[in-house]
Design an enzyme around this catalytic site. Structure first.
Site, PDB file in Angstrom:
ATOM      1  N   ASP A 188       7.941   1.687 -10.931  1.00 39.68           N
ATOM      2  CA  ASP A 188       7.488   1.427 -12.441  1.00 39.68           C
ATOM      3  C   ASP A 188       8.557   0.374 -13.565  1.00 39.68           C
ATOM      4  O   ASP A 188       9.629   0.904 -12.951  1.00 39.68           O
ATOM      5  CB  ASP A 188       7.145   2.595 -12.831  1.00 39.68           C
ATOM      6  CG  ASP A 188       6.177   2.893 -13.926  1.00 39.68           C
ATOM      7  OD1 ASP A 188       5.613   2.031 -13.989  1.00 39.68           O
ATOM      8  OD2 ASP A 188       6.041   3.883 -15.074  1.00 39.68           O
ATOM      9  N   GLY A 221       5.580  -4.436 -15.324  1.00 41.93           N
ATOM     10  CA  GLY A 221       4.768  -5.328 -16.753  1.00 41.93           C
ATOM     11  C   GLY A 221       5.724  -5.449 -17.713  1.00 41.93           C
ATOM     12  O   GLY A 221       6.209  -6.338 -18.562  1.00 41.93           O
ATOM     13  N   ARG A 222       6.831  -4.066 -18.349  1.00 40.59           N
ATOM     14  CA  ARG A 222       7.787  -4.093 -18.893  1.00 40.59           C
ATOM     15  C   ARG A 222       8.631  -5.416 -18.559  1.00 40.59           C
ATOM     16  O   ARG A 222       9.667  -6.146 -19.981  1.00 40.59           O
ATOM     17  CB  ARG A 222       8.127  -2.716 -19.316  1.00 40.59           C
ATOM     18  CG  ARG A 222       7.550  -1.776 -20.335  1.00 40.59           C
ATOM     19  CD  ARG A 222       7.560  -0.880 -20.555  1.00 40.59           C
ATOM     20  NE  ARG A 222       6.879  -0.161 -18.834  1.00 40.59           N
ATOM     21  CZ  ARG A 222       7.099   1.584 -18.793  1.00 40.59           C
ATOM     22  NH1 ARG A 222       8.061   1.785 -19.148  1.00 40.59           N
ATOM     23  NH2 ARG A 222       6.269   1.850 -17.731  1.00 40.59           N
ATOM     24  N   ARG A 246       2.169 -10.166 -16.391  1.00 44.43           N
ATOM     25  CA  ARG A 246       2.399  -8.932 -16.264  1.00 44.43           C
ATOM     26  C   ARG A 246       3.049  -9.083 -14.530  1.00 44.43           C
ATOM     27  O   ARG A 246       3.231  -8.269 -13.893  1.00 44.43           O
ATOM     28  CB  ARG A 246       1.915  -7.340 -16.055  1.00 44.43           C
ATOM     29  CG  ARG A 246       1.688  -7.144 -18.398  1.00 44.43           C
ATOM     30  CD  ARG A 246      -0.085  -6.465 -18.208  1.00 44.43           C
ATOM     31  NE  ARG A 246       0.666  -5.357 -16.769  1.00 44.43           N
ATOM     32  CZ  ARG A 246       0.959  -3.928 -16.939  1.00 44.43           C
ATOM     33  NH1 ARG A 246       1.679  -4.313 -17.788  1.00 44.43           N
ATOM     34  NH2 ARG A 246       1.382  -3.598 -15.642  1.00 44.43           N
ATOM     35  N   HIS A 274       5.445  -7.553 -11.281  1.00 46.03           N
ATOM     36  CA  HIS A 274       4.518  -7.496  -9.563  1.00 46.03           C
ATOM     37  C   HIS A 274       5.766  -8.232  -8.547  1.00 46.03           C
ATOM     38  O   HIS A 274       6.826  -7.921  -7.357  1.00 46.03           O
ATOM     39  CB  HIS A 274       3.627  -7.233  -9.645  1.00 46.03           C
ATOM     40  CG  HIS A 274       2.818  -6.440 -10.328  1.00 46.03           C
ATOM     41  ND1 HIS A 274       2.936  -5.207 -10.846  1.00 46.03           N
ATOM     42  CD2 HIS A 274       1.711  -6.522 -11.066  1.00 46.03           C
ATOM     43  CE1 HIS A 274       2.319  -4.624 -11.784  1.00 46.03           C
ATOM     44  NE2 HIS A 274       1.166  -5.411 -11.880  1.00 46.03           N
ATOM     45  N   THR A 319      -4.604   5.606  -6.802  1.00 42.94           N
ATOM     46  CA  THR A 319      -6.328   5.412  -7.052  1.00 42.94           C
ATOM     47  C   THR A 319      -6.257   5.391  -8.668  1.00 42.94           C
ATOM     48  O   THR A 319      -8.203   5.039  -8.558  1.00 42.94           O
ATOM     49  CB  THR A 319      -6.964   6.978  -6.417  1.00 42.94           C
ATOM     50  OG1 THR A 319      -6.002   7.811  -6.879  1.00 42.94           O
ATOM     51  CG2 THR A 319      -6.404   7.408  -5.374  1.00 42.94           C
ATOM     52  N   GLU A 320      -5.455   5.555  -9.665  1.00 47.48           N
ATOM     53  CA  GLU A 320      -6.009   5.302 -10.874  1.00 47.48           C
ATOM     54  C   GLU A 320      -5.668   3.906 -11.192  1.00 47.48           C
ATOM     55  O   GLU A 320      -6.121   3.562 -12.497  1.00 47.48           O
ATOM     56  CB  GLU A 320      -5.347   6.616 -11.869  1.00 47.48           C
ATOM     57  CG  GLU A 320      -6.007   8.098 -11.768  1.00 47.48           C
ATOM     58  CD  GLU A 320      -5.207   8.349 -10.041  1.00 47.48           C
ATOM     59  OE1 GLU A 320      -4.093   8.652  -9.530  1.00 47.48           O
ATOM     60  OE2 GLU A 320      -6.099   9.484  -9.784  1.00 47.48           O
ATOM     61  N   TRP A 377      -6.990   1.070 -10.317  1.00 47.15           N
ATOM     62  CA  TRP A 377      -8.051   0.552 -10.013  1.00 47.15           C
ATOM     63  C   TRP A 377      -8.155  -0.067 -11.461  1.00 47.15           C
ATOM     64  O   TRP A 377      -9.020  -0.849 -11.944  1.00 47.15           O
ATOM     65  CB  TRP A 377      -9.107   1.513  -9.640  1.00 47.15           C
ATOM     66  CG  TRP A 377      -9.227   1.295  -7.787  1.00 47.15           C
ATOM     67  CD1 TRP A 377      -8.791   2.333  -7.331  1.00 47.15           C
ATOM     68  CD2 TRP A 377      -8.339  -0.026  -7.207  1.00 47.15           C
ATOM     69  NE1 TRP A 377      -8.197   2.028  -5.716  1.00 47.15           N
ATOM     70  CE2 TRP A 377      -8.680   0.229  -5.136  1.00 47.15           C
ATOM     71  CE3 TRP A 377      -9.290  -1.221  -7.368  1.00 47.15           C
ATOM     72  CZ2 TRP A 377      -8.272  -0.047  -4.517  1.00 47.15           C
ATOM     73  CZ3 TRP A 377      -8.579  -1.839  -6.113  1.00 47.15           C
ATOM     74  CH2 TRP A 377      -8.699  -1.271  -4.282  1.00 47.15           C
ATOM     75  N   LEU A 432      13.964   3.295  10.137  1.00 47.69           N
ATOM     76  CA  LEU A 432      13.539   3.598   8.866  1.00 47.69           C
ATOM     77  C   LEU A 432      11.725   3.733   8.617  1.00 47.69           C
ATOM     78  O   LEU A 432      11.766   2.831   8.724  1.00 47.69           O
ATOM     79  CB  LEU A 432      14.516   3.043   7.594  1.00 47.69           C
ATOM     80  CG  LEU A 432      13.718   3.243   6.351  1.00 47.69           C
ATOM     81  CD1 LEU A 432      13.977   4.414   5.556  1.00 47.69           C
ATOM     82  CD2 LEU A 432      14.091   1.827   5.648  1.00 47.69           C
ATOM     83  N   SER A 440       2.289  11.175 -12.562  1.00 48.52           N
ATOM     84  CA  SER A 440       0.819   9.999 -11.907  1.00 48.52           C
ATOM     85  C   SER A 440       0.879  10.741 -10.480  1.00 48.52           C
ATOM     86  O   SER A 440       0.467   9.106  -9.910  1.00 48.52           O
ATOM     87  CB  SER A 440       1.386   8.981 -11.951  1.00 48.52           C
ATOM     88  OG  SER A 440       2.375   8.408 -13.356  1.00 48.52           O
TER      89      SER A 440
HETATM   90  C1  IPE Z   1       2.369   5.149 -10.794  1.00 46.65           C
HETATM   91  O1  IPE Z   1       3.088   4.267 -11.885  1.00 46.65           O
HETATM   92  C2  IPE Z   1       2.552   4.471  -9.989  1.00 46.65           C
HETATM   93  C3  IPE Z   1       2.946   2.994  -9.380  1.00 46.65           C
HETATM   94  C4  IPE Z   1       4.116   3.181  -9.317  1.00 46.65           C
HETATM   95  C5  IPE Z   1       2.031   2.620  -8.206  1.00 46.65           C
HETATM   96  P1  IPE Z   1       1.916   3.949 -13.432  1.00 46.65           P
HETATM   97  O2  IPE Z   1       2.759   3.095 -14.189  1.00 46.65           O
HETATM   98  O3  IPE Z   1       0.064   4.174 -13.343  1.00 46.65           O
HETATM   99  O4  IPE Z   1       2.006   5.600 -14.020  1.00 46.65           O
HETATM  100  P2  IPE Z   1       1.226   5.832 -15.645  1.00 46.65           P
HETATM  101  O5  IPE Z   1       0.007   4.883 -16.411  1.00 46.65           O
HETATM  102  O6  IPE Z   1       2.574   5.113 -16.498  1.00 46.65           O
HETATM  103  O7  IPE Z   1       0.984   7.464 -15.603  1.00 46.65           O
HETATM  104  C1  IPE Z   2       4.287  -0.613 -11.797  1.00 46.17           C
HETATM  105  O1  IPE Z   2       4.325  -0.877 -12.456  1.00 46.17           O
HETATM  106  C2  IPE Z   2       3.744  -1.170 -10.757  1.00 46.17           C
HETATM  107  C3  IPE Z   2       2.495  -0.838 -10.588  1.00 46.17           C
HETATM  108  C4  IPE Z   2       1.870   0.336 -10.737  1.00 46.17           C
HETATM  109  C5  IPE Z   2       1.464  -0.944  -9.479  1.00 46.17           C
HETATM  110  P1  IPE Z   2       3.701  -1.043 -13.758  1.00 46.17           P
HETATM  111  O2  IPE Z   2       2.865  -2.665 -13.238  1.00 46.17           O
HETATM  112  O3  IPE Z   2       3.461  -0.087 -14.027  1.00 46.17           O
HETATM  113  O4  IPE Z   2       4.639  -1.570 -15.204  1.00 46.17           O
HETATM  114  P2  IPE Z   2       3.950  -0.819 -16.381  1.00 46.17           P
HETATM  115  O5  IPE Z   2       4.524   0.549 -16.277  1.00 46.17           O
HETATM  116  O6  IPE Z   2       3.368  -2.045 -17.376  1.00 46.17           O
HETATM  117  O7  IPE Z   2       5.882  -1.303 -17.744  1.00 46.17           O
HETATM  118 MG    MG Z   3       4.068   1.764 -15.051  1.00 47.73          MG
END
Ligand code: IPE
Ligand code: IPE
Ligand code: MG
Length: 255
Positions: free
Chosen positions: A29, A32-33, A42, A46, A75-76, A78, A140, A205
């Site tokens: 996670d 994006g930040r 963003r 990735h 799944t969220e 999307w 692995l 999550s």
């Molecule tokens: C969880 O991260 C999903 C993945 C890392 C693939 P999210 O960024 O989607 O989670 P929330 O929305 O902050 O809970």
């Molecule tokens: C995790 O990074 C990757 C996915 C959930 C696909 P985020 O995209 O959730 O990054 P933040 O949480 O917005 O920083």
């Molecule tokens: Mg995130």
């Protein structure tokens, strides 16, 4: 000229000797930040995150970890803008087109858990190819959780059990935890020993809710693109100091 020996190398021998978790699961996670901090889109985060996947996979493989599960898309997810989703769905291809030879060389076996439904065919095809190319590898297991959701997975396991009851092949009184475990996408994998979540968020999550019942958790403020070998070793070293009791007592306490 030979590549210089990375600094973490010596540390990783000590970590490996002390016993590594068999299964490490990571909620990757903060991409994006990471990008936002640099005034980048963003998706740049990735893209950068792929480099971390490579580093972490390589080190986990060298340390003798058996399974590395990486939460890549829930799944969220999307719910995100189509442009970001489309970009994420291209990443497996890009990652595998660059790193598949390296994964093969490392004796890594690629796996995927998640719903194929809704995934673009190009994404499924890239993973299918990687699974096929690595299916006989014995090192692995690199398990990508892609379009994965734990609640949906549990509902499916329950439906499976209900169908057996309806068919008269299973008595309600005979339903055990194993029936649920066997109905999950992780049925062939050991339960995670260590869960890592990056970026300072302290929640699951919808990730492996059943499987994480006795897993040790490690949360770090580090954003996924900044996570690397040293950060993985920090997490494992901390894990090695934990006292896993599974509801019982351990060592001295048991006397
Ligand atoms: C969880 O991260 C999903 C993945 C890392 C693939 P999210 O960024 O989607 O989670 P929330 O929305 O902050 O809970
Ligand atoms: C995790 O990074 C990757 C996915 C959930 C696909 P985020 O995209 O959730 O990054 P933040 O949480 O917005 O920083
Ligand atoms: Mg995130």
């Amino acid at each position: 000229m030979a590549e210089p020996v990375p600094e973490y190398e010596e540390r990783s021998y000590a970590v490996a000797r002390a016993g590594v978790p068999s299964h490490i699961a990571i909620i990757m996670d903060g991409n994006g930040r990471w990008a936002k901090k640099r005034s980048l889109p963003r998706v740049a985060g990735h893209h950068e995150g792929m480099k971390t996947v490579r580093k972490v996979t390589k080190l986990a493989s060298h340390l003798g970890v058996n399974v590395l599960t990486l939460y890549a898309f829930s799944t969220e997810n999307w719910k995100r803008p189509k442009m970001e989703v489309d970009f994420l769905m291209r990443l497996p291809e890009e990652f595998l087109s660059t790193f598949l030879p390296e994964l093969i060389e490392e004796n890594v076996r690629v796996e995927m858990m998640g719903y194929h439904q809704n995934l673009p065919s190009h994404t499924i095809e890239a993973i299918r190819k990687a699974k096929e190319a690595t299916k006989n590898n014995t090192g692995l297991v690199l398990n990508f959780a892609l379009n994965y959701g734990s609640r949906a997975e549990i509902v499916d396991a329950v439906k499976d059990i209900a169908a057996q009851v309806a068919a008269g092949t299973l008595n309600i009184a005979d339903i055990t935890e194993e029936h649920i475990t066997e109905g999950l996408m992780t049925r062939r994998l050991p339960e995670p020993d260590l869960l890592i979540r990056t970026s300072g968020e302290v929640r699951l999550s919808n990730f492996m809710l059943w499987q994480l019942a006795y897993t040790e958790f490690w949360f770090t403020e580090t954003l996924w693109p900044d996570f690397g070998e040293e950060a993985l070793l920090d997490a494992i070293e901390n894990y090695q100091k934990r006292n896993r009791r599974f509801g019982g007592l351990k060592g001295e306490e048991a006397n």
